[in-house]
Design a protein around this motif. Structure first.
Motif, PDB file in Angstrom:
ATOM      1  N   GLY A   4       6.210  -0.803 -11.774  1.00 58.70           N
ATOM      2  CA  GLY A   4       6.187   0.547 -12.665  1.00 58.70           C
ATOM      3  C   GLY A   4       5.133   1.387 -11.956  1.00 58.70           C
ATOM      4  N   ASP A   5       4.116   1.085 -11.653  1.00 56.49           N
ATOM      5  CA  ASP A   5       3.114   1.828 -10.843  1.00 56.49           C
ATOM      6  C   ASP A   5       3.669   2.149  -9.391  1.00 56.49           C
ATOM      7  N   VAL A   6       4.109   1.388  -8.872  1.00 52.31           N
ATOM      8  CA  VAL A   6       4.865   1.645  -7.560  1.00 52.31           C
ATOM      9  C   VAL A   6       5.797   2.684  -7.538  1.00 52.31           C
TER      10      VAL A   6
ATOM     11  N   ALA B  63       1.066  -1.369   0.092  1.00 54.21           N
ATOM     12  CA  ALA B  63      -0.014  -0.011  -0.199  1.00 54.21           C
ATOM     13  C   ALA B  63       0.886   1.200   0.127  1.00 54.21           C
ATOM     14  N   VAL B  64       0.681   2.315  -0.818  1.00 52.13           N
ATOM     15  CA  VAL B  64       1.140   3.652  -0.940  1.00 52.13           C
ATOM     16  C   VAL B  64       0.129   4.492  -0.815  1.00 52.13           C
ATOM     17  N   VAL B  65       0.587   5.538   0.080  1.00 55.13           N
ATOM     18  CA  VAL B  65      -0.280   6.766   0.005  1.00 55.13           C
ATOM     19  C   VAL B  65       0.418   7.852   0.089  1.00 55.13           C
ATOM     20  N   VAL B  66       0.180   8.800  -1.165  1.00 54.89           N
ATOM     21  CA  VAL B  66       0.911   9.903  -1.442  1.00 54.89           C
ATOM     22  C   VAL B  66       0.298  11.266  -0.755  1.00 54.89           C
ATOM     23  N   MET B  67       0.993  11.907  -0.217  1.00 51.34           N
ATOM     24  CA  MET B  67       0.209  13.216   0.440  1.00 51.34           C
ATOM     25  C   MET B  67       0.987  14.379   0.184  1.00 51.34           C
ATOM     26  N   SER B  68       0.499  15.430   0.479  1.00 56.06           N
ATOM     27  CA  SER B  68       1.328  16.740   0.545  1.00 56.06           C
ATOM     28  C   SER B  68       1.804  16.815   1.884  1.00 56.06           C
ATOM     29  N   PRO B  69       2.557  17.594   2.447  1.00 55.67           N
ATOM     30  CA  PRO B  69       3.125  18.278   3.515  1.00 55.67           C
ATOM     31  C   PRO B  69       1.872  18.500   4.770  1.00 55.67           C
ATOM     32  N   ASP B  70       0.650  19.020   4.174  1.00 55.58           N
ATOM     33  CA  ASP B  70      -0.437  19.274   4.819  1.00 55.58           C
ATOM     34  C   ASP B  70      -1.373  18.327   5.211  1.00 55.58           C
ATOM     35  N   GLY B  71      -0.789  17.030   4.681  1.00 59.13           N
ATOM     36  CA  GLY B  71      -1.947  15.732   4.816  1.00 59.13           C
ATOM     37  C   GLY B  71      -2.882  15.458   4.056  1.00 59.13           C
ATOM     38  N   THR B  72      -2.885  16.237   2.857  1.00 56.15           N
ATOM     39  CA  THR B  72      -3.699  16.202   1.885  1.00 56.15           C
ATOM     40  C   THR B  72      -3.389  15.002   0.892  1.00 56.15           C
ATOM     41  N   ILE B  73      -4.422  14.036   0.707  1.00 60.96           N
ATOM     42  CA  ILE B  73      -3.959  12.706   0.029  1.00 60.96           C
ATOM     43  C   ILE B  73      -4.319  13.034  -1.595  1.00 60.96           C
ATOM     44  N   GLN B  74      -2.853  12.829  -2.335  1.00 60.89           N
ATOM     45  CA  GLN B  74      -3.114  12.938  -3.625  1.00 60.89           C
ATOM     46  C   GLN B  74      -3.096  11.681  -4.365  1.00 60.89           C
ATOM     47  N   HIS B  75      -2.690  10.615  -3.962  1.00 60.98           N
ATOM     48  CA  HIS B  75      -2.683   9.271  -4.609  1.00 60.98           C
ATOM     49  C   HIS B  75      -2.767   8.123  -3.497  1.00 60.98           C
TER      50      HIS B  75
END
Length: 105
Positions: free
Chosen positions: A79-81, A31-43
């Protein structure tokens, strides 16, 4: 923040067939969660992975051989990861040194 824009944080978690990628233990779930520094989930990304071997300690990760039978092999999702992780400035997780070892082998 960098001059190119805001930093991204990738939070990673893996379940594996064992403790040692150098002994051919493999990922059975990622599992991968990409977020901005403010915690907003991007992907967000999560999948079971067919390790092409026994699944290891089901009592630890709760995943059975039947669960991964038709799951993609890691080569199919690598590739996705990699794409998700490539834009991250920070890699984070509960036991990230363990998880990272399975991603860089």
């Amino acid at each position: 923040m960098s001059a190119a824009g805001p930093s991204r944080i990738a939070v990673v978690d893996v379940e594996t067939t064992g403790l040692a990628p150098w002994r051919h233990d493999r990922i059975v779930e990622i599992a991968v969660v990409v977020m901005s520094p403010d915690g907003t989930i991007q992907h967000e990304y999560e999948t079971l992975v067919n390790p092409e071997r026994d699944i290891g300690p089901t009592r630890v990760h709760g995943i059975t051989a039947g669960d991964v039978l038709h799951a993609p092999h890691f080569a199919e999702i690598a590739g996705d990861v990699a794409e998700m992780l490539s834009g991250a400035h920070v890699l984070a997780g509960h036991n990230i040194s363990f998880d990272r070892n399975f991603l860089i082998v």
